[in-house]
Each structure stands twice: as C-alpha cells, then as structure tokens.
Design a protein around this motif. Structure first.
Motif, PDB file in Angstrom:
ATOM      1  N   THR A  21      77.533  25.014  17.934  1.00 19.96           N
ATOM      2  CA  THR A  21      78.034  23.647  18.204  1.00 19.96           C
ATOM      3  C   THR A  21      79.356  23.789  16.837  1.00 19.96           C
ATOM      4  O   THR A  21      79.942  24.360  15.778  1.00 19.96           O
ATOM      5  N   GLY A  22      79.759  22.311  17.580  1.00 21.29           N
ATOM      6  CA  GLY A  22      81.084  21.960  16.334  1.00 21.29           C
ATOM      7  C   GLY A  22      82.269  23.257  16.877  1.00 21.29           C
ATOM      8  O   GLY A  22      83.109  22.931  16.098  1.00 21.29           O
ATOM      9  N   LEU A  23      82.129  23.557  17.885  1.00 21.21           N
ATOM     10  CA  LEU A  23      83.263  24.645  18.390  1.00 21.21           C
ATOM     11  C   LEU A  23      83.659  24.448  19.928  1.00 21.21           C
ATOM     12  O   LEU A  23      83.165  23.131  20.849  1.00 21.21           O
ATOM     13  N   PRO A  24      85.061  25.183  20.072  1.00 23.27           N
ATOM     14  CA  PRO A  24      85.170  24.751  21.504  1.00 23.27           C
ATOM     15  C   PRO A  24      84.649  24.747  22.257  1.00 23.27           C
ATOM     16  O   PRO A  24      84.384  26.245  22.487  1.00 23.27           O
ATOM     17  N   VAL A  25      84.352  23.866  23.940  1.00 27.64           N
ATOM     18  CA  VAL A  25      83.517  24.685  24.891  1.00 27.64           C
ATOM     19  C   VAL A  25      84.678  23.868  26.059  1.00 27.64           C
ATOM     20  O   VAL A  25      85.598  23.508  25.558  1.00 27.64           O
ATOM     21  N   ILE A  26      83.645  24.886  27.150  1.00 29.38           N
ATOM     22  CA  ILE A  26      84.414  24.566  28.816  1.00 29.38           C
ATOM     23  C   ILE A  26      83.317  24.478  29.569  1.00 29.38           C
ATOM     24  O   ILE A  26      82.320  24.737  29.346  1.00 29.38           O
ATOM     25  N   TRP A  27      83.007  23.560  30.017  1.00 28.17           N
ATOM     26  CA  TRP A  27      81.951  22.522  31.266  1.00 28.17           C
ATOM     27  C   TRP A  27      82.256  24.122  32.395  1.00 28.17           C
ATOM     28  O   TRP A  27      83.489  24.244  32.745  1.00 28.17           O
ATOM     29  N   LEU A  28      80.997  24.585  32.337  1.00 26.57           N
ATOM     30  CA  LEU A  28      80.896  25.108  33.768  1.00 26.57           C
ATOM     31  C   LEU A  28      80.584  23.980  34.720  1.00 26.57           C
ATOM     32  O   LEU A  28      80.433  25.080  35.764  1.00 26.57           O
ATOM     33  N   GLY A  29      79.505  23.553  34.425  1.00 25.56           N
ATOM     34  CA  GLY A  29      79.107  22.722  35.859  1.00 25.56           C
ATOM     35  C   GLY A  29      78.014  22.145  35.561  1.00 25.56           C
ATOM     36  O   GLY A  29      77.644  22.243  33.863  1.00 25.56           O
ATOM     37  N   PRO A  30      77.256  21.633  36.304  1.00 21.23           N
ATOM     38  CA  PRO A  30      75.746  20.680  36.183  1.00 21.23           C
ATOM     39  C   PRO A  30      74.327  21.758  36.084  1.00 21.23           C
ATOM     40  O   PRO A  30      74.610  22.524  36.820  1.00 21.23           O
ATOM     41  N   VAL A  31      73.881  21.109  34.785  1.00 19.94           N
ATOM     42  CA  VAL A  31      72.927  21.956  35.025  1.00 19.94           C
ATOM     43  C   VAL A  31      71.432  20.908  35.727  1.00 19.94           C
ATOM     44  O   VAL A  31      71.641  20.047  35.092  1.00 19.94           O
ATOM     45  N   GLN A  32      71.214  21.243  36.607  1.00 25.08           N
ATOM     46  CA  GLN A  32      70.080  21.018  38.199  1.00 25.08           C
ATOM     47  C   GLN A  32      68.451  21.180  37.430  1.00 25.08           C
ATOM     48  O   GLN A  32      68.443  22.233  37.696  1.00 25.08           O
ATOM     49  N   TRP A  33      67.503  20.478  37.171  1.00 27.31           N
ATOM     50  CA  TRP A  33      66.509  20.799  36.623  1.00 27.31           C
ATOM     51  C   TRP A  33      65.252  19.807  37.108  1.00 27.31           C
ATOM     52  O   TRP A  33      65.649  18.655  36.435  1.00 27.31           O
ATOM     53  N   ASP A  34      64.335  19.736  38.258  1.00 26.46           N
ATOM     54  CA  ASP A  34      63.690  18.806  37.919  1.00 26.46           C
ATOM     55  C   ASP A  34      64.050  17.607  38.373  1.00 26.46           C
ATOM     56  O   ASP A  34      63.590  16.246  37.681  1.00 26.46           O
ATOM     57  N   GLY A  35      65.007  17.658  38.889  1.00 23.83           N
ATOM     58  CA  GLY A  35      65.565  16.188  40.213  1.00 23.83           C
ATOM     59  C   GLY A  35      66.465  15.557  38.994  1.00 23.83           C
ATOM     60  O   GLY A  35      67.246  14.487  38.846  1.00 23.83           O
ATOM     61  N   GLN A  36      66.585  16.042  37.487  1.00 22.89           N
ATOM     62  CA  GLN A  36      67.738  15.904  36.537  1.00 22.89           C
ATOM     63  C   GLN A  36      69.187  16.640  36.436  1.00 22.89           C
ATOM     64  O   GLN A  36      69.523  17.734  36.583  1.00 22.89           O
ATOM     65  N   HIS A  37      69.866  16.043  35.522  1.00 19.37           N
ATOM     66  CA  HIS A  37      71.232  16.561  35.428  1.00 19.37           C
ATOM     67  C   HIS A  37      71.695  16.172  34.177  1.00 19.37           C
ATOM     68  O   HIS A  37      71.360  15.911  33.158  1.00 19.37           O
ATOM     69  N   ALA A  38      72.318  17.755  33.486  1.00 25.34           N
ATOM     70  CA  ALA A  38      73.129  17.745  32.321  1.00 25.34           C
ATOM     71  C   ALA A  38      73.762  19.220  32.519  1.00 25.34           C
ATOM     72  O   ALA A  38      74.528  19.757  32.854  1.00 25.34           O
ATOM     73  N   PRO A  39      75.288  18.303  31.234  1.00 24.68           N
ATOM     74  CA  PRO A  39      76.143  18.804  31.492  1.00 24.68           C
ATOM     75  C   PRO A  39      76.044  20.499  31.010  1.00 24.68           C
ATOM     76  O   PRO A  39      75.360  21.086  29.639  1.00 24.68           O
ATOM     77  N   PHE A  40      76.794  21.610  31.814  1.00 26.77           N
ATOM     78  CA  PHE A  40      76.145  22.996  30.877  1.00 26.77           C
ATOM     79  C   PHE A  40      77.631  23.161  30.175  1.00 26.77           C
ATOM     80  O   PHE A  40      79.151  23.968  31.014  1.00 26.77           O
TER      81      PHE A  40
END
Length: 66
Positions: A21-40
């Motif tokens: 945590t606390g480091l540079p990251v880049i968004w790869l797309g959404p994680v979709q699971w069981d009707g929910q979405h989270a940033p990946f």
C-alpha cells in the motif's frame, strides 16, 4: 514521453499480488464479482510481471486450427 509517463498513476494499494500500500499504482479495470464492482489497481513491479506472463503466453500460443 515514455509509455510509463503517459499512464495515470495514483498512490494506492496493489491488488495484483504483492498487496503493498501507499505506492504508485495504475488502474487496470474493474473487478466484477457476484454483481459487485471494485477498482483493480497494480503497482509497477506486479504490472511488469503480468505483462511478461502475457508476452510469454502470446509468443508460445499455438495458432488456431480452422
């Protein structure tokens, strides 16, 4: 400008494997699971590992049989 510099990096947590945590990251797309979405997001080290795995797959992939 390099490809790395053109991407939008934010400070956050890597979801790809290292779980740092606390480091540079880049968004790869959404994680979709069981009707929910989270940033990946992925850090540079994990993203490079993922890209190397993908390149190896593409280079060793057999052509489709018609």
């Amino acid at each position: 400008m390099s490809e790395h510099e053109m991407r939008v990096w934010v400070t956050g947590a890597c979801w790809l494997g290292c779980e740092r945590t606390g480091l540079p990251v880049i968004w790869l797309g959404p994680v979709q699971w069981d009707g929910q979405h989270a940033p990946f997001y992925a850090c540079e080290d994990c993203l490079e590992r993922l890209m190397a795995q993908a390149r190896a797959h593409f280079l060793h992939k057999s052509p489709a049989v018609a």
